[in-house]
Design an enzyme around this catalytic site. Structure first.
Site, PDB file in Angstrom:
ATOM      1  N   PHE A   1       0.813  -1.182  -0.083  1.00 16.17           N
ATOM      2  CA  PHE A   1      -0.090  -0.050   0.195  1.00 16.17           C
ATOM      3  C   PHE A   1       0.932   1.307  -0.044  1.00 16.17           C
ATOM      4  O   PHE A   1       2.025   1.311   0.646  1.00 16.17           O
ATOM      5  CB  PHE A   1      -0.879   0.175   1.225  1.00 16.17           C
ATOM      6  CG  PHE A   1      -2.283   0.657   1.132  1.00 16.17           C
ATOM      7  CD1 PHE A   1      -2.194   2.143   1.275  1.00 16.17           C
ATOM      8  CD2 PHE A   1      -3.374   0.037   0.920  1.00 16.17           C
ATOM      9  CE1 PHE A   1      -3.370   2.878   0.983  1.00 16.17           C
ATOM     10  CE2 PHE A   1      -4.474   0.738   0.739  1.00 16.17           C
ATOM     11  CZ  PHE A   1      -4.515   1.961   1.036  1.00 16.17           C
TER      12      PHE A   1
ATOM     13  N   VAL B   1       0.012  -2.519   5.691  1.00 12.41           N
ATOM     14  CA  VAL B   1       0.519  -2.454   7.093  1.00 12.41           C
ATOM     15  C   VAL B   1      -0.310  -3.351   7.935  1.00 12.41           C
ATOM     16  O   VAL B   1       0.341  -4.007   8.759  1.00 12.41           O
ATOM     17  CB  VAL B   1       0.489  -1.146   7.688  1.00 12.41           C
ATOM     18  CG1 VAL B   1       0.647  -0.830   8.960  1.00 12.41           C
ATOM     19  CG2 VAL B   1       1.840  -0.369   7.007  1.00 12.41           C
TER      20      VAL B   1
ATOM     21  N   HIS C   1      -8.996   6.125  10.144  1.00  9.72           N
ATOM     22  CA  HIS C   1      -8.672   4.695  10.019  1.00  9.72           C
ATOM     23  C   HIS C   1      -7.124   4.584   9.936  1.00  9.72           C
ATOM     24  O   HIS C   1      -6.702   3.561  10.233  1.00  9.72           O
ATOM     25  CB  HIS C   1      -9.041   4.419   8.347  1.00  9.72           C
ATOM     26  CG  HIS C   1      -8.980   2.893   8.028  1.00  9.72           C
ATOM     27  ND1 HIS C   1      -9.907   1.985   8.790  1.00  9.72           N
ATOM     28  CD2 HIS C   1      -8.355   2.300   7.150  1.00  9.72           C
ATOM     29  CE1 HIS C   1      -9.516   0.821   8.215  1.00  9.72           C
ATOM     30  NE2 HIS C   1      -8.688   1.014   7.340  1.00  9.72           N
TER      31      HIS C   1
HETATM   32  N1  LIG Z   1      -4.514   3.279   4.595  1.00  3.60           N
HETATM   33  C1  LIG Z   1      -3.568   2.350   4.113  1.00  3.60           C
HETATM   34  C2  LIG Z   1      -3.324   0.958   4.473  1.00  3.60           C
HETATM   35  N2  LIG Z   1      -4.714   0.194   4.628  1.00  3.60           N
HETATM   36  C3  LIG Z   1      -4.852  -1.026   4.016  1.00  3.60           C
HETATM   37  C4  LIG Z   1      -4.712  -1.969   5.321  1.00  3.60           C
HETATM   38  O1  LIG Z   1      -3.181  -1.860   5.767  1.00  3.60           O
HETATM   39  C5  LIG Z   1      -5.013  -3.116   4.671  1.00  3.60           C
HETATM   40  O2  LIG Z   1      -4.257  -3.821   3.712  1.00  3.60           O
HETATM   41  C6  LIG Z   1      -6.345  -3.452   4.376  1.00  3.60           C
HETATM   42  O3  LIG Z   1      -7.363  -2.848   5.301  1.00  3.60           O
HETATM   43  C7  LIG Z   1      -6.872  -4.698   4.146  1.00  3.60           C
HETATM   44  O4  LIG Z   1      -6.948  -5.576   5.343  1.00  3.60           O
HETATM   45  N3  LIG Z   1      -2.440   0.210   4.519  1.00  3.60           N
HETATM   46  C8  LIG Z   1      -1.118   0.965   4.415  1.00  3.60           C
HETATM   47  O5  LIG Z   1      -0.177   0.105   4.453  1.00  3.60           O
HETATM   48  N4  LIG Z   1      -1.054   2.369   4.390  1.00  3.60           N
HETATM   49  C9  LIG Z   1      -1.961   2.979   4.454  1.00  3.60           C
HETATM   50  O6  LIG Z   1      -1.932   4.247   4.227  1.00  3.60           O
HETATM   51  C1  LIG Z   2      -5.009   4.652   6.083  1.00  5.89           C
HETATM   52  C2  LIG Z   2      -6.068   4.317   4.761  1.00  5.89           C
HETATM   53  O1  LIG Z   2      -6.367   2.989   4.837  1.00  5.89           O
HETATM   54  C3  LIG Z   2      -6.496   5.045   4.184  1.00  5.89           C
HETATM   55  O2  LIG Z   2      -6.580   4.584   2.945  1.00  5.89           O
HETATM   56  C4  LIG Z   2      -7.842   5.430   4.597  1.00  5.89           C
HETATM   57  O3  LIG Z   2      -8.469   6.703   4.014  1.00  5.89           O
HETATM   58  P1  LIG Z   2      -9.859   7.166   4.586  1.00  5.89           P
HETATM   59  O4  LIG Z   2      -9.413   7.717   6.189  1.00  5.89           O
HETATM   60  O5  LIG Z   2     -10.267   8.304   3.627  1.00  5.89           O
HETATM   61  O6  LIG Z   2     -10.972   6.123   4.515  1.00  5.89           O
END
Ligand SMILES: Nc1c(NC[C@H](O)[C@H](O)[C@H](O)CO)[nH]c(=O)[nH]c1=O
Ligand SMILES: CC(=O)[C@@H](O)COP(=O)(O)O
Length: 137
Positions: free
Chosen positions: A10, A41, A73
């Site tokens: 990501f 992550v 989030h």
């Molecule tokens: N928003 C970010 C994420 N979100 C995705 C989660 O880590 C995970 O892969 C998803 O929720 C499916 O289980 N991941 C990051 O590494 N960095 C971000 O900013």
């Molecule tokens: C940290 C994440 O998963 C990010 O993509 C969430 O975005 P949002 O807060 O606009 O839903």
């Protein structure tokens, strides 16, 4: 010594460069390494746990970037992963080094931290293996 390098895909425009810096630093330190990719992550603890269970892995450096979105989030993702990674380190008595940028980071802030966080994670993992070996009976 062999370390795992777990890379969150990501924000791959950022984490790819982090991976490159992490690999380069592991090579500079003269340690073997194995790169494992996960979607984000939030998935890093499971990959880290599988690596820590292997006898040939002495430590894990975790690479990722958590960028601020419109909601909180990013806090959930980053805080839960970081806590679990620390728990795994204590559970397996092996170093797990944190190379995750954020939470609440802008893309610009993350970009500015690519090299520092990647190298720091590998450095800490290697140093901890060596220092723990020195204090073990
Ligand atoms: N928003 C970010 C994420 N979100 C995705 C989660 O880590 C995970 O892969 C998803 O929720 C499916 O289980 N991941 C990051 O590494 N960095 C971000 O900013
Ligand atoms: C940290 C994440 O998963 C990010 O993509 C969430 O975005 P949002 O807060 O606009 O839903």
């Amino acid at each position: 010594m062999k370390i795992g390098i777990v890379v969150a895909e990501f924000n791959y425009d950022i984490t790819y460069m982090m991976k490159e810096k992490a690999v380069s630093h592991a090579q500079f330190l003269g340690v073997d390494f194995e790169v494992v990719y996960v979607p984000g992550v939030f998935e890093t603890p499971l990959a880290t746990k599988v690596l820590l269970e292997r006898d040939d892995i002495d430590a894990v450096a975790v690479i990722g970037a958590v960028i601020k979105g419109e909601t909180d989030h990013d806090q959930v993702v980053a805080h839960q992963a970081a806590r679990k990674l620390l728990d795994l380190s204590l559970e397996y008595n092996k170093p797990v080094a944190l190379g995750i940028i954020g939470p609440n980071a802008t893309r610009e802030q993350a970009t500015e931290r690519i090299e520092e966080y990647a190298r720091r994670a590998v450095e800490a993992a290697v140093k901890m293996v060596r220092r723990l070996n020195n204090i073990k009976e």
